[in-house]
Design a protein around this motif. Structure first.
Motif, PDB file in Angstrom:
ATOM      1  N   LEU A  62       0.817  -1.221   0.000  1.00  0.00           N
ATOM      2  CA  LEU A  62       0.000   0.000   0.000  1.00  0.00           C
ATOM      3  C   LEU A  62       0.851   1.271   0.000  1.00  0.00           C
ATOM      4  CD1 LEU A  62      -2.742  -1.085   2.576  1.00  0.00           C
ATOM      5  CD2 LEU A  62      -3.044  -0.809   0.105  1.00  0.00           C
ATOM      6  N   GLY A  63       2.166   1.111   0.101  1.00  0.00           N
ATOM      7  CA  GLY A  63       3.055   2.267   0.069  1.00  0.00           C
ATOM      8  C   GLY A  63       3.603   2.678   1.415  1.00  0.00           C
ATOM      9  N   GLY A  64       3.363   1.883   2.452  1.00  0.00           N
ATOM     10  CA  GLY A  64       3.859   2.205   3.782  1.00  0.00           C
ATOM     11  C   GLY A  64       5.368   2.110   3.884  1.00  0.00           C
ATOM     12  N   GLU A  65       5.977   3.071   4.545  1.00  0.00           N
ATOM     13  CA  GLU A  65       7.434   3.109   4.677  1.00  0.00           C
ATOM     14  C   GLU A  65       7.911   3.284   6.115  1.00  0.00           C
ATOM     15  OE1 GLU A  65       8.782   5.060   0.438  1.00  0.00           O
ATOM     16  OE2 GLU A  65       8.373   6.428   2.104  1.00  0.00           O
ATOM     17  N   ILE A  66       7.097   3.896   6.970  1.00  0.00           N
ATOM     18  CA  ILE A  66       7.529   4.179   8.338  1.00  0.00           C
ATOM     19  C   ILE A  66       7.316   2.941   9.195  1.00  0.00           C
ATOM     20  CG2 ILE A  66       7.113   5.589  10.394  1.00  0.00           C
ATOM     21  CD1 ILE A  66       6.245   7.843   8.504  1.00  0.00           C
ATOM     22  N   ILE A  67       8.420   2.359   9.673  1.00  0.00           N
ATOM     23  CA  ILE A  67       8.337   1.141  10.463  1.00  0.00           C
ATOM     24  C   ILE A  67       9.404   1.179  11.548  1.00  0.00           C
ATOM     25  CG2 ILE A  67       9.852  -0.255   8.973  1.00  0.00           C
ATOM     26  CD1 ILE A  67       7.665  -2.505   9.319  1.00  0.00           C
ATOM     27  N   THR A  68       9.023   0.837  12.757  1.00  0.00           N
ATOM     28  CA  THR A  68       9.966   0.769  13.870  1.00  0.00           C
ATOM     29  C   THR A  68      10.009  -0.662  14.390  1.00  0.00           C
ATOM     30  OG1 THR A  68       8.318   1.334  15.562  1.00  0.00           O
ATOM     31  CG2 THR A  68       9.517   3.161  14.531  1.00  0.00           C
ATOM     32  N   ILE A  69      11.046  -0.963  15.164  1.00  0.00           N
ATOM     33  CA  ILE A  69      11.217  -2.294  15.742  1.00  0.00           C
ATOM     34  C   ILE A  69      11.429  -2.125  17.237  1.00  0.00           C
ATOM     35  CG2 ILE A  69      12.448  -4.492  15.616  1.00  0.00           C
ATOM     36  CD1 ILE A  69      13.649  -3.512  12.938  1.00  0.00           C
ATOM     37  N   GLY A  70      10.647  -2.853  18.037  1.00  0.00           N
ATOM     38  CA  GLY A  70      10.773  -2.730  19.480  1.00  0.00           C
ATOM     39  C   GLY A  70      10.580  -4.052  20.187  1.00  0.00           C
ATOM     40  N   SER A  71      11.287  -4.226  21.294  1.00  0.00           N
ATOM     41  CA  SER A  71      11.226  -5.483  22.047  1.00  0.00           C
ATOM     42  C   SER A  71      10.050  -5.555  23.003  1.00  0.00           C
ATOM     43  CB  SER A  71      12.522  -5.665  22.839  1.00  0.00           C
ATOM     44  OG  SER A  71      12.646  -4.662  23.836  1.00  0.00           O
ATOM     45  N   ASP A  72       9.451  -4.407  23.346  1.00  0.00           N
ATOM     46  CA  ASP A  72       8.409  -4.369  24.376  1.00  0.00           C
ATOM     47  C   ASP A  72       8.958  -4.938  25.682  1.00  0.00           C
ATOM     48  OD1 ASP A  72       5.978  -3.965  25.592  1.00  0.00           O
ATOM     49  OD2 ASP A  72       4.799  -5.079  24.110  1.00  0.00           O
ATOM     50  N   SER A  73      10.203  -4.593  25.974  1.00  0.00           N
ATOM     51  CA  SER A  73      10.888  -5.175  27.129  1.00  0.00           C
ATOM     52  C   SER A  73      10.366  -4.593  28.433  1.00  0.00           C
ATOM     53  CB  SER A  73      12.398  -4.945  27.022  1.00  0.00           C
ATOM     54  OG  SER A  73      12.692  -3.561  26.971  1.00  0.00           O
TER      55      SER A  73
END
Length: 261
Positions: A212-223
């Motif tokens: 769909l054109g999405g580009e903003i992505i983050t990665i998190g551990s939810d630690s």
């Protein structure tokens, strides 16, 4: 570039992990940047309520102390429902957040984790209502960077996996909305410790977002404790690359920064 963009410490009601220990653990693992995202939920008897004044004071102290060793960012995890948006608008206006997760731990002022919301509903009903609340809130609430653990319901779905195709229409509406608003989604690596059979959100959602054109992505551990800091983030980076993603985001003053995977 290693970054963990979903971290809780003793400023969140469900953790007793000292912030200083969290920072030093991240440094020992070779992380360049971390973002604390302490909980604030509202509308349920078990609502989380971070003391933002103490949180910001302590964060500012450590940001200065660890300068040159690791970059620290001031974030928040807002557990929002559309009818409580003004509560979160007011909190956001008071502090200089770098990053804000938009989460959905409750619907209809009922918790997901204890089945309070799901009880009395079919699997179709509670999944559809959950995603509809996400759409309704994201439409009216502006103060967030990414949607956190978008398909969180999978963690608490007593009937097992809800097929992607059954919710594809409302998921498409949500993803198109956040793309239009310049927001993103996160990959939350807690899926591994909860022993889910896919990433969170699922690979179907991640591929669809990209289509769909999405580009903003983050990665998190939810630690919430030491052994969870940074968990499985290098693996998820490779998975994103395999899906065709070229960048992940960090944030500064609510603005995304694109970093090569």
């Amino acid at each position: 570039m290693l970054a963990d963009y979903h971290m809780h410490t003793s400023f969140s009601d469900d953790s007793n992990y000292p912030m200083k220990d969290c920072i030093e653990r991240a440094i020992s693992l070779g992380f360049n940047e971390i973002c604390f995202t302490e909980h604030i939920d509202h509308g349920c008897t078990t609502s989380f309520c971070c003391n933002c004044e103490d949180y910001y004071k302590t964060f500012s102290q450590y940001k200065k102390q660890y300068e040159g060793e690791i970059t620290l960012k001031f974030g928040i995890e807002f557990g929002v429902q559309a009818h409580h948006k003004e509560h979160f608008d007011n909190i956001f206006a008071q502090y200089p957040f770098d990053f804000a997760l938009l989460s959905f731990h409750q619907v209809e002022d009922k918790e997901l984790w204890n089945q309070d919301f799901q009880t009395g509903k079919t699997q179709d009903e509670y999944n559809r209502i959950y995603f509809q609340e996400m759409y309704n809130t994201a439409k009216v609430f502006e103060h967030f960077s990414v949607l956190a653990h978008m398909d969180l319901m999978r963690r608490y779905d007593r009937f097992g996996e809800y097929p992607f195709e059954k919710a594809k229409d409302i998921i498409e509406a949500i993803l198109k909305l956040i793309i239009e608003k310049g927001k993103g989604i996160e990959v939350n690596t807690s899926s591994f410790r909860y022993k889910l059979n896919d990433l969170t959100p699922s690979r179907d959602i991640l591929r669809f977002y990209k289509e769909l054109g999405g580009e903003i992505i983050t990665i998190g551990s939810d630690s919430h404790r030491a052994e969870q800091v940074g968990a499985m983030i290098p693996f998820v980076r490779e998975e994103l690359k395999n899906m065709g993603y070229k960048y992940f985001c960090t944030f500064d003053k609510m603005k995304p920064i694109f970093n090569k995977l």
